[in-house]
Write a protein that holds these residues in place. Sequence first.
Motif, PDB file in Angstrom:
ATOM      1  N   PRO A  18     -54.794  81.003 -56.379  1.00 42.17           N
ATOM      2  CA  PRO A  18     -54.050  79.685 -56.471  1.00 42.17           C
ATOM      3  C   PRO A  18     -55.057  78.235 -56.252  1.00 42.17           C
ATOM      4  N   ASP A  19     -55.944  78.661 -55.350  1.00 45.22           N
ATOM      5  CA  ASP A  19     -57.073  77.614 -54.863  1.00 45.22           C
ATOM      6  C   ASP A  19     -58.137  77.580 -55.955  1.00 45.22           C
ATOM      7  N   LEU A  20     -58.430  78.558 -56.666  1.00 47.26           N
ATOM      8  CA  LEU A  20     -59.338  78.563 -57.590  1.00 47.26           C
ATOM      9  C   LEU A  20     -58.932  77.821 -58.769  1.00 47.26           C
ATOM     10  N   VAL A  21     -57.584  78.009 -59.030  1.00 48.51           N
ATOM     11  CA  VAL A  21     -56.798  77.531 -60.610  1.00 48.51           C
ATOM     12  C   VAL A  21     -56.910  75.831 -60.249  1.00 48.51           C
ATOM     13  N   LEU A  22     -56.285  75.526 -58.756  1.00 49.27           N
ATOM     14  CA  LEU A  22     -56.293  74.244 -58.555  1.00 49.27           C
ATOM     15  C   LEU A  22     -57.658  73.334 -58.590  1.00 49.27           C
ATOM     16  N   MET A  23     -58.771  73.827 -57.923  1.00 49.99           N
ATOM     17  CA  MET A  23     -60.333  73.420 -57.993  1.00 49.99           C
ATOM     18  C   MET A  23     -60.706  73.334 -59.449  1.00 49.99           C
ATOM     19  N   GLY A  24     -60.504  74.445 -60.084  1.00 49.30           N
ATOM     20  CA  GLY A  24     -61.092  74.199 -61.388  1.00 49.30           C
ATOM     21  C   GLY A  24     -60.436  73.276 -62.423  1.00 49.30           C
ATOM     22  N   GLY A  25     -59.135  73.070 -62.235  1.00 53.34           N
ATOM     23  CA  GLY A  25     -58.495  72.077 -62.889  1.00 53.34           C
ATOM     24  C   GLY A  25     -58.779  70.911 -62.502  1.00 53.34           C
ATOM     25  N   SER A  50     -52.470  65.482 -63.662  1.00 56.05           N
ATOM     26  CA  SER A  50     -52.643  65.868 -62.423  1.00 56.05           C
ATOM     27  C   SER A  50     -51.405  66.767 -62.119  1.00 56.05           C
ATOM     28  N   ILE A  51     -50.134  66.035 -62.249  1.00 56.12           N
ATOM     29  CA  ILE A  51     -48.945  66.523 -61.809  1.00 56.12           C
ATOM     30  C   ILE A  51     -48.620  68.124 -62.506  1.00 56.12           C
ATOM     31  N   VAL A  52     -48.945  67.903 -63.787  1.00 57.36           N
ATOM     32  CA  VAL A  52     -48.913  69.187 -64.691  1.00 57.36           C
ATOM     33  C   VAL A  52     -49.927  70.361 -63.711  1.00 57.36           C
ATOM     34  N   LEU A  53     -50.998  69.998 -63.427  1.00 60.09           N
ATOM     35  CA  LEU A  53     -52.026  70.991 -62.531  1.00 60.09           C
ATOM     36  C   LEU A  53     -51.176  71.411 -61.260  1.00 60.09           C
ATOM     37  N   THR A  54     -50.526  70.569 -60.590  1.00 52.19           N
ATOM     38  CA  THR A  54     -50.071  70.877 -59.184  1.00 52.19           C
ATOM     39  C   THR A  54     -48.949  71.716 -59.565  1.00 52.19           C
ATOM     40  N   ILE A  55     -48.164  71.610 -60.644  1.00 54.36           N
ATOM     41  CA  ILE A  55     -47.129  72.493 -61.016  1.00 54.36           C
ATOM     42  C   ILE A  55     -47.448  73.773 -61.408  1.00 54.36           C
ATOM     43  N   VAL A  56     -48.840  73.841 -62.095  1.00 50.66           N
ATOM     44  CA  VAL A  56     -49.380  75.145 -62.629  1.00 50.66           C
ATOM     45  C   VAL A  56     -49.843  75.896 -61.306  1.00 50.66           C
ATOM     46  N   ALA A  57     -50.463  75.150 -60.464  1.00 50.39           N
ATOM     47  CA  ALA A  57     -51.146  75.830 -59.204  1.00 50.39           C
ATOM     48  C   ALA A  57     -49.779  76.408 -58.340  1.00 50.39           C
ATOM     49  N   GLY A  58     -48.760  75.664 -58.317  1.00 55.44           N
ATOM     50  CA  GLY A  58     -47.782  75.761 -57.401  1.00 55.44           C
ATOM     51  C   GLY A  58     -47.028  77.287 -58.047  1.00 55.44           C
ATOM     52  N   ALA A  59     -46.903  77.316 -59.405  1.00 57.77           N
ATOM     53  CA  ALA A  59     -46.444  78.421 -60.143  1.00 57.77           C
ATOM     54  C   ALA A  59     -47.322  79.626 -59.783  1.00 57.77           C
ATOM     55  N   VAL A  60     -48.400  79.669 -59.867  1.00 56.66           N
ATOM     56  CA  VAL A  60     -49.379  80.699 -59.636  1.00 56.66           C
ATOM     57  C   VAL A  60     -49.268  81.174 -57.850  1.00 56.66           C
ATOM     58  N   ASP A  86     -48.985  76.314 -48.767  1.00 64.11           N
ATOM     59  CA  ASP A  86     -49.579  75.876 -50.065  1.00 64.11           C
ATOM     60  C   ASP A  86     -48.470  75.002 -51.033  1.00 64.11           C
ATOM     61  N   LEU A  87     -47.365  75.670 -51.226  1.00 62.33           N
ATOM     62  CA  LEU A  87     -46.125  75.274 -51.879  1.00 62.33           C
ATOM     63  C   LEU A  87     -45.771  73.952 -51.456  1.00 62.33           C
ATOM     64  N   VAL A  88     -45.626  73.850 -50.088  1.00 59.75           N
ATOM     65  CA  VAL A  88     -45.281  72.437 -49.377  1.00 59.75           C
ATOM     66  C   VAL A  88     -46.245  71.414 -49.737  1.00 59.75           C
ATOM     67  N   ILE A  89     -47.562  71.850 -49.623  1.00 55.47           N
ATOM     68  CA  ILE A  89     -48.439  70.798 -49.839  1.00 55.47           C
ATOM     69  C   ILE A  89     -48.738  70.407 -51.340  1.00 55.47           C
ATOM     70  N   LEU A  90     -48.450  71.297 -52.470  1.00 57.84           N
ATOM     71  CA  LEU A  90     -48.564  71.146 -53.635  1.00 57.84           C
ATOM     72  C   LEU A  90     -47.380  70.143 -54.158  1.00 57.84           C
ATOM     73  N   ILE A  91     -46.154  70.640 -53.560  1.00 56.82           N
ATOM     74  CA  ILE A  91     -44.923  69.650 -53.737  1.00 56.82           C
ATOM     75  C   ILE A  91     -45.080  68.261 -53.351  1.00 56.82           C
ATOM     76  N   GLY A  92     -45.710  68.211 -52.192  1.00 53.23           N
ATOM     77  CA  GLY A  92     -45.944  66.645 -51.648  1.00 53.23           C
ATOM     78  C   GLY A  92     -47.052  66.054 -52.316  1.00 53.23           C
ATOM     79  N   THR A  93     -48.010  66.737 -52.999  1.00 54.86           N
ATOM     80  CA  THR A  93     -48.972  66.108 -53.699  1.00 54.86           C
ATOM     81  C   THR A  93     -48.442  65.731 -55.234  1.00 54.86           C
ATOM     82  N   ALA A  94     -47.587  66.527 -55.720  1.00 49.46           N
ATOM     83  CA  ALA A  94     -47.071  66.139 -57.095  1.00 49.46           C
ATOM     84  C   ALA A  94     -46.148  64.724 -56.815  1.00 49.46           C
ATOM     85  N   PHE A  95     -45.236  64.660 -55.815  1.00 50.30           N
ATOM     86  CA  PHE A  95     -44.645  63.506 -55.650  1.00 50.30           C
ATOM     87  C   PHE A  95     -45.281  62.471 -55.236  1.00 50.30           C
TER      88      PHE A  95
END
Length: 103
Positions: A18-25, A50-60, A86-95
């Motif tokens: 998940p971290d590699l998906v987020l950092m690569g994106g 960026s929101i789509v990327l956080t959703i993809v990283a959240g899905a992974v 990680d999910l809590v941080i990604l949700i906060g990031t998307a918002f």
Amino acid sequence: MERLDLSVPLQLTIALGPDLVLMGGAMLLLIWAAWRPDSASHQRALANASIVLTIVAGAVTWWYLLHGFTAAPGPIAVDNFRWMADLVILIGTAFAIALARDE
């Protein structure tokens, strides 16, 4: 339940999925942001991407949580607490990105 051996480089890389998906994106978004001249529409497109990327990283991350990826103590944490944090941080990031968009 998938138990990873973090002393094996491939399994350590899998644990960082998940971290590699987020950092690569994020690197691709950085290149896209620098490539085009700055404009309001470009900034909106980057915010949406960026929101789509956080959703993809959240899905992974969610997939890792559901499949029960764990590992013995090692250089990184691989357990349910990490996946939920990680999910809590990604949700906060998307918002935060959604609230920061200037429309």
